[in-house]
Design an enzyme around this catalytic site. Sequence first.
Site, PDB file in Angstrom:
ATOM      1  N   SER A 235       3.895   1.240  -2.291  1.00  0.00           N
ATOM      2  CA  SER A 235       5.002   1.247  -3.240  1.00  0.00           C
ATOM      3  C   SER A 235       4.720   2.233  -4.377  1.00  0.00           C
ATOM      4  O   SER A 235       4.491   3.419  -4.138  1.00  0.00           O
ATOM      5  CB  SER A 235       5.242  -0.181  -3.738  1.00  0.00           C
ATOM      6  N   ASP A 463      13.474  -0.758   4.230  1.00  0.00           N
ATOM      7  CA  ASP A 463      12.676  -1.184   3.080  1.00  0.00           C
ATOM      8  C   ASP A 463      13.612  -1.430   1.898  1.00  0.00           C
ATOM      9  O   ASP A 463      14.401  -0.562   1.532  1.00  0.00           O
ATOM     10  CB  ASP A 463      11.659  -0.089   2.731  1.00  0.00           C
ATOM     11  N   HIS A 491       9.095  -4.554   2.883  1.00  0.00           N
ATOM     12  CA  HIS A 491       8.546  -3.535   1.987  1.00  0.00           C
ATOM     13  C   HIS A 491       7.144  -3.161   2.432  1.00  0.00           C
ATOM     14  O   HIS A 491       6.248  -4.004   2.458  1.00  0.00           O
ATOM     15  CB  HIS A 491       8.536  -4.091   0.567  1.00  0.00           C
TER      16      HIS A 491
END
Length: 522
Positions: A235, A463, A491
Amino acid sequence: MDTSRLLRTTGTVIAAAGLLLSGCTSDGSGGPKAVASSAGGTASAAASTAVPAPLRPYYEQKLSWRDCGVPGFQCATMKAPLDYAHPESGQDVDIAVARRQATGPGKRLGSLVVNPGGPGGSGIGYLQAYAGIGYPAAVRARYDMVSFDPRGVDRSSPVQCLTGPEMDKFTQVDQTPDNAAERAELVAAFKQFAAGCQSRSQRVLPHVSTVEAARDMDVLRAVLGDEKLSYVGASYGTFLGATYAELFPGRVGRLVLDGAMDPSRPALEMNRDQTGGFETALRSFIKDCAKQSDCPLGKGGPEAMTEQLKEFFRKADAQPVPSGDPDRPLGESLATTGVIAALYDESAWPQLREALTAAMNGDGSGLLGLADSYYEREADGKYANLMFANAAVNCLDQPPAFAGPDAVDAAVPSFQKASPVFGAGLAWASLNCAYWPVKATGEARALTAKGAPPIVVVGTVRDPATPYKWAQALAQQLDSGVLLTYDGDGHTAYGRGSACIDTAINQYLLAGTPPKDGKKCT
């Protein structure tokens, strides 16, 4: 479902400004140009082959490892300059570091530094709860597993903003204002949040940018004894890793950037993209929900089911649902946060169905629990500093998405187009940085890391937090970017059940062989 681990490994937008970024550029020789950094200096000095004299004490320090209190792990404290533009000032920040040494068999490959994202996620918490024990055994056998809390985060000179009771009130403020009074209340909440950060964290607040965290990571590489940095970032951790590669392309080892961000996207576009990502994840949840006997949204098709959810939010806005905590009933803001929290990982969908069913029947405790995990609120009412660090980093890394409420009003329709369910709330949540006490020092720009070896960029097609097109963009920007695609939900992709993804990444980490650019896994 361990929502605490889930939510500590992802990026966040609620009550923050979205996922933003810092800027640096590269010249044709592979070395960074002398551009203004968030420390007020230049990016070139720290990136040169020779360490500048004022930085040598940091690069040459010896870590004193001690027991962490968690079996198998050791901890240490690393010193870094508060301001890289003036390292001779003697002002430092403490960077908390943890490791689990390679278990063998096989030749040790050095350290593998991991970052869970955020910004604001605790790397040490992630290492001890997951990466240090849950990464593939073959990887843990060959690498010392290492992480750190970036500056401003948790154990590393943390940013502090609000007390627990103040944060409780902040998370309940209506983020879809229906009238002038609600709009004024939301603006006042953002101003109070910013003022609290300034009053409690004035010293560190100007020095928690991604550029500075990347420089800290190079000091860490050196004190660990590694010539090159091997790294897995998830991320926001992909932006941290890409920033490192831009600053130090000659020191890049094996970099995996999973759930990638696009550093060239301005804040407004990034927040709107992410809003669309949550809508995509919601559609996947609704499609799955329709197949389940316990789905609380009915069986009338995607549009009707979406309308059911929107109606629930409208009712919670008008009359919050009892949650078991009289001071924190489940209003629209907390309910929305709880739903978004579960959309990060499809394994949380059963929990979301259960929590929604209960809330629609008058018990909001399940959704409140999801929201609390998202905000890292403990049972005693104390909050980790995730949301404080998140805002502090974001608001330094890019200029604000909006200058004021009128700009949000103008943008709400485009956000609602991206997500009829979440659009308005996420548009207003993006206003936070407009009132930040420290001026942004970064800006949106492509990162190329010219001269770096192959860097693996991983994108998941559905995602929710880092839309797939961001991974495509980052892989294209990086001169040596290699795109690896997971056609799935949730994710990030590594370690989430795809043997194809895991095999490709393991081969790269262990043998240095990247997957073929464009490889797709299901």
